[in-house]
Enzyme design. Structure first.
Site, PDB file in Angstrom:
ATOM      1  N   ASN A   9      29.957  65.236  20.810  1.00  9.63           N
ATOM      2  CA  ASN A   9      29.131  63.759  19.366  1.00  9.63           C
ATOM      3  C   ASN A   9      30.130  63.029  19.055  1.00  9.63           C
ATOM      4  OD1 ASN A   9      27.317  61.842  19.112  1.00  9.63           O
ATOM      5  ND2 ASN A   9      25.796  63.380  18.782  1.00  9.63           N
ATOM      6  N   LYS A  11      28.957  60.160  17.887  1.00 14.51           N
ATOM      7  CA  LYS A  11      28.536  59.577  17.848  1.00 14.51           C
ATOM      8  C   LYS A  11      28.916  57.667  16.820  1.00 14.51           C
ATOM      9  CE  LYS A  11      26.543  63.469  15.088  1.00 14.51           C
ATOM     10  NZ  LYS A  11      26.498  64.304  14.268  1.00 14.51           N
ATOM     11  N   HIS A  95      18.225  63.718  19.931  1.00 17.16           N
ATOM     12  CA  HIS A  95      19.720  63.788  18.399  1.00 17.16           C
ATOM     13  C   HIS A  95      18.301  63.900  17.393  1.00 17.16           C
ATOM     14  CE1 HIS A  95      22.665  64.440  15.941  1.00 17.16           C
ATOM     15  NE2 HIS A  95      23.256  65.026  17.162  1.00 17.16           N
ATOM     16  N   GLU A  97      19.821  62.279  14.245  1.00 15.54           N
ATOM     17  CA  GLU A  97      19.434  61.199  14.312  1.00 15.54           C
ATOM     18  C   GLU A  97      18.461  59.846  15.017  1.00 15.54           C
ATOM     19  OE1 GLU A  97      23.728  61.957  14.623  1.00 15.54           O
ATOM     20  OE2 GLU A  97      23.539  62.711  13.129  1.00 15.54           O
ATOM     21  N   GLU A 165      20.106  72.044  16.728  1.00 17.72           N
ATOM     22  CA  GLU A 165      20.843  71.989  15.590  1.00 17.72           C
ATOM     23  C   GLU A 165      19.845  71.890  14.281  1.00 17.72           C
ATOM     24  OE1 GLU A 165      24.702  69.015  17.294  1.00 17.72           O
ATOM     25  OE2 GLU A 165      22.597  67.756  17.105  1.00 17.72           O
ATOM     26  N   GLY A 171      26.622  67.708  10.387  1.00 18.93           N
ATOM     27  CA  GLY A 171      27.388  66.456   8.164  1.00 18.93           C
ATOM     28  C   GLY A 171      27.499  67.056   7.133  1.00 18.93           C
ATOM     29  N   SER A 210      27.718  70.793  12.204  1.00 17.63           N
ATOM     30  CA  SER A 210      29.329  71.040  10.854  1.00 17.63           C
ATOM     31  C   SER A 210      30.125  72.263  11.709  1.00 17.63           C
ATOM     32  CB  SER A 210      28.377  72.133   9.721  1.00 17.63           C
ATOM     33  OG  SER A 210      28.161  70.770   8.873  1.00 17.63           O
TER      34      SER A 210
END
Ligand code: PGA
Length: 251
Positions: A9, A11, A95, A97, A165, A171, A210
């Protein structure tokens, strides 16, 4: 046997030139790997170039999100029909985000999953609890709700991939332990078994948060972890290829 998946991904990263260079390196680096699925999810602006770059290779293309209508007055949105047209086989849905910054709710995720399936795209539906939710011991309640609501009305599960996730691991460099990840993966598979019976055994469940070439081996050794959704470490060919190779060695 479930075949593994590694999805990158990207992003909101990479210009077209950077995307093409990275996709080329992934294409070349995976040419000799026989099993498994490798998927790249570039931003919309480089889907076309990456699609051309990976044509005829073993690398597949995903979008990072989509809207749940085919066409119309939805300024700024991209439809599943357009994604198919450009060569996508997969699409990330929900996702964290998207949930956090763009206020996507379980009901939106559900509409998108159903629409992706209807359009012939394979949704990679993302679920996961926040730090606060884990602290409060409501991980199962949250993830259980996200899975059930996201799949509401989906009769056939075969083309769905689910990525667990934990938001606190995305991250942050704070990867879930293999035991923590396996625990939630087994829980997700148990929910799928309740709804879809035997078909649940064939569904790929990816871990994300991560993931690196250094920590993937112990995660992928877990029974219900069938691959990885990789953010930061997918932006460098060496790191991403390292993850793929370590998975291919084991599964
Ligand atoms: P990360 O992101 O690997 O950088 O933690 C994973 C993801 O958001 O899919």
């Amino acid at each position: 046997m479930r075949t593994w998946i590694v999805a990158g991904n990207w992003k909101m990263n990479n210009t077209i030139a950077e995307a093409v260079a990275l996709a080329n390196a992934i294409k070349d680096g995976t040419a000799s790997i026989k099993k498994g699925e490798v998927i790249l999810a570039p931003p919309f602006t480089s889907l076309q170039s990456v699609s051309q770059t990976i044509k005829g290779s073993r690398v597949a293309l995903a979008a990072q999100t989509m809207f749940y209508e085919d066409r119309g007055a939805f300024t700024g949105e991209v439809s599943p029909v357009m994604l198919k047209d450009i060569g996508c086989t997969h699409v990330l849905i929900g996702h964290s985000e998207r949930r956090k910054y763009f206020h996507e709710k379980d009901a939106d995720v559900n509409l998108k999953v159903k629409k992706a399936l209807a359009a012939g795209l394979k949704p990679i539906m993302c679920v996961g609890e926040t730090d606060e939710e884990r602290e409060k011991n409501v991980t199962r309640a949250v993830v259980g709700r996200q899975v059930k609501e996201g799949l509401r009305g989906v009769d056939k599960i075969d083309n769905v991939v689910i990525a667990y996730e934990p938001v606190w691991a995305i991250g942050t460099g704070k990867v879930a332990t293999p035991a923590q990840a396996q625990d939630v993966h087994a829980f997700i598979r148990a929910i799928l078994r309740e709804i879809y019976q035997d078909a649940a055994a064939g569904i790929r469940l990816l871990y994300g948060g991560s993931v690196t070439a250094d920590n993937i081996s112990e995660l992928i050794a877990m029974e219900d972890i069938d691959g990885a959704l990789v953010g930061g470490a997918s932006l460098k060919a060496d790191g991403f290829l390292g993850i793929i190779k370590n998975i291919a060695k084991q599964k």
